[in-house]
Design a protein around this motif. Sequence first.
Motif, PDB file in Angstrom:
ATOM      1  N   GLY A 115       0.805  -1.168   0.102  1.00 33.91           N
ATOM      2  CA  GLY A 115      -0.153   0.086   0.085  1.00 33.91           C
ATOM      3  C   GLY A 115       0.841   1.262   0.038  1.00 33.91           C
ATOM      4  N   LEU A 116       2.210   1.029   0.221  1.00 31.39           N
ATOM      5  CA  LEU A 116       3.111   2.240   0.259  1.00 31.39           C
ATOM      6  C   LEU A 116       3.231   2.723  -1.131  1.00 31.39           C
ATOM      7  N   SER A 117       3.538   3.816  -1.637  1.00 37.33           N
ATOM      8  CA  SER A 117       3.916   4.287  -2.976  1.00 37.33           C
ATOM      9  C   SER A 117       5.676   4.063  -3.300  1.00 37.33           C
ATOM     10  N   PRO A 118       5.999   3.752  -4.384  1.00 35.55           N
ATOM     11  CA  PRO A 118       7.505   3.326  -4.591  1.00 35.55           C
ATOM     12  C   PRO A 118       8.487   4.365  -3.923  1.00 35.55           C
ATOM     13  N   ILE A 119       8.363   5.489  -3.613  1.00 34.04           N
ATOM     14  CA  ILE A 119       8.946   6.757  -3.010  1.00 34.04           C
ATOM     15  C   ILE A 119       8.885   6.381  -1.455  1.00 34.04           C
ATOM     16  N   GLN A 120       7.799   6.126  -1.016  1.00 31.96           N
ATOM     17  CA  GLN A 120       7.663   5.853   0.337  1.00 31.96           C
ATOM     18  C   GLN A 120       8.100   4.784   0.824  1.00 31.96           C
ATOM     19  N   LEU A 121       8.244   3.527  -0.002  1.00 30.68           N
ATOM     20  CA  LEU A 121       8.947   2.263   0.271  1.00 30.68           C
ATOM     21  C   LEU A 121      10.513   2.380  -0.013  1.00 30.68           C
TER      22      LEU A 121
END
Length: 461
Positions: free
Chosen positions: A207-213
């Motif tokens: 559920g995280l965006s690639p940038i958040q991950l």
Amino acid sequence: MILIGAWFSRSKATSTGDDFLLAGRSLPAPVLAGTMLATFVGSGSIIGAASFIYEYGPWAGMFFFSGTFIGIICLLILAPRVQRLAKYTVPQILEMRFGKVVRLIATVIILVAFVGITAYQFTGAGYIISLITPLSPSQSTIAATVLITFLALSGGLKSVAWSDFISIAIVAISLIALMIYIFAVDFGGLATYVDGLNPIQLTLTGGLSPIQLLGYFLPVFLLLLGDQNMYQRLAAAASEKTARFATLLFFFGAFFIIVPVILLASASSVLQDGIDPDTAILSLGGAEFSPAGLGGLLLTGAFALIVTTGSSYLLTCSANIVHDLVARLRTQETTDRQAMIIGRWGVLLLAVLGFVMVQFFPSVLSLQMYAYTMYGAAITPALLAALFWPRATGTGVAASMVAGGLATILWEINGLSQSVMNGVIVSLPVALVVMVVVSLLGKPAPAAKTTADSQAEHIQS
């Protein structure tokens, strides 16, 4: 652990600053691998990473921990060179290329970051004490602080390394055994576990965006790649061959910790929906999920692991105080005996600062990401430039460290780590751009003449 600390605190075992900070450069490969693994897998994994996996699922957890394995591979390449340099601290390495000012800036940043890492070990160990005693969480944190500080004060790296070696074996056995029990008895098979996971936890990003991950991957990777604790332990190896073999053991040993952590933390989200994520793994030691003996072994191993990790970071910070601060202020050369005494007083001071710092962060994971980012964005790029980029200048590296550190602090002060994404996504590019631009605008300088020419040649080879 108390007995081990008392044994190595004897003057016969620990009589010089070299004994206290580098274990007399005599650690064998299994003990060296054990202390490297235990140092990096403390409450940051048992509590911080477990909290992340509890919320976002096993696939996101695998991406979170992938930075550990990639970082270890990089360390495997660096291990012989670091062992040859045989330095106490990362700022000493930086001074060889960039001079005294860079060393001083690096020292301040490392102390700020490592006190934060030490602080969440206090909280993690306090969690366990509060689970097994009538003490409140705040009282438990005080008790944990005292124990962690004692272990660092006693026998230095010798006591910490051997305690690490024993505790990592206990925690590996307990995590694997608990994993088998939870999946065989509580779930009755893998299918029940998979069916119970939230559908979003089964996605690759949770559920995280690639940038958040990426904001969770980079701090772990960057810290391991430039962690002074790892460089200090490699310098404590008996030989270059020992350093490389220990790093290889570190890589394979990490699987026996990380895989159970991922599976147990995500299993906890199925078995215990709605609990405090920080207790995702530790709470599985309760009687409703595991036999008393197995639960006790889990808490024992986790507690020992967290305590020795905290002691390791206190110890490496004391090396910064002895060799990067006090040694620069004294007009006379510091003797081995004086270095040991100053190091112990430094441990005590840093423990107090860590206890104060832990009061200002809402969770172990938030403090963990702040501390990792501070080190990874400000120190790791500078260290890699010292080792691999001949065009880097002292001015460029100094500006990079200051910019990376300030960006991290400003991002954290404004609460953007909780509301937007972890600060490493901003502070790392800022540090890299500043380093490259300022270095290319200036003139490359020769290595600082503060060490033997042979050592300077090692770092530029």
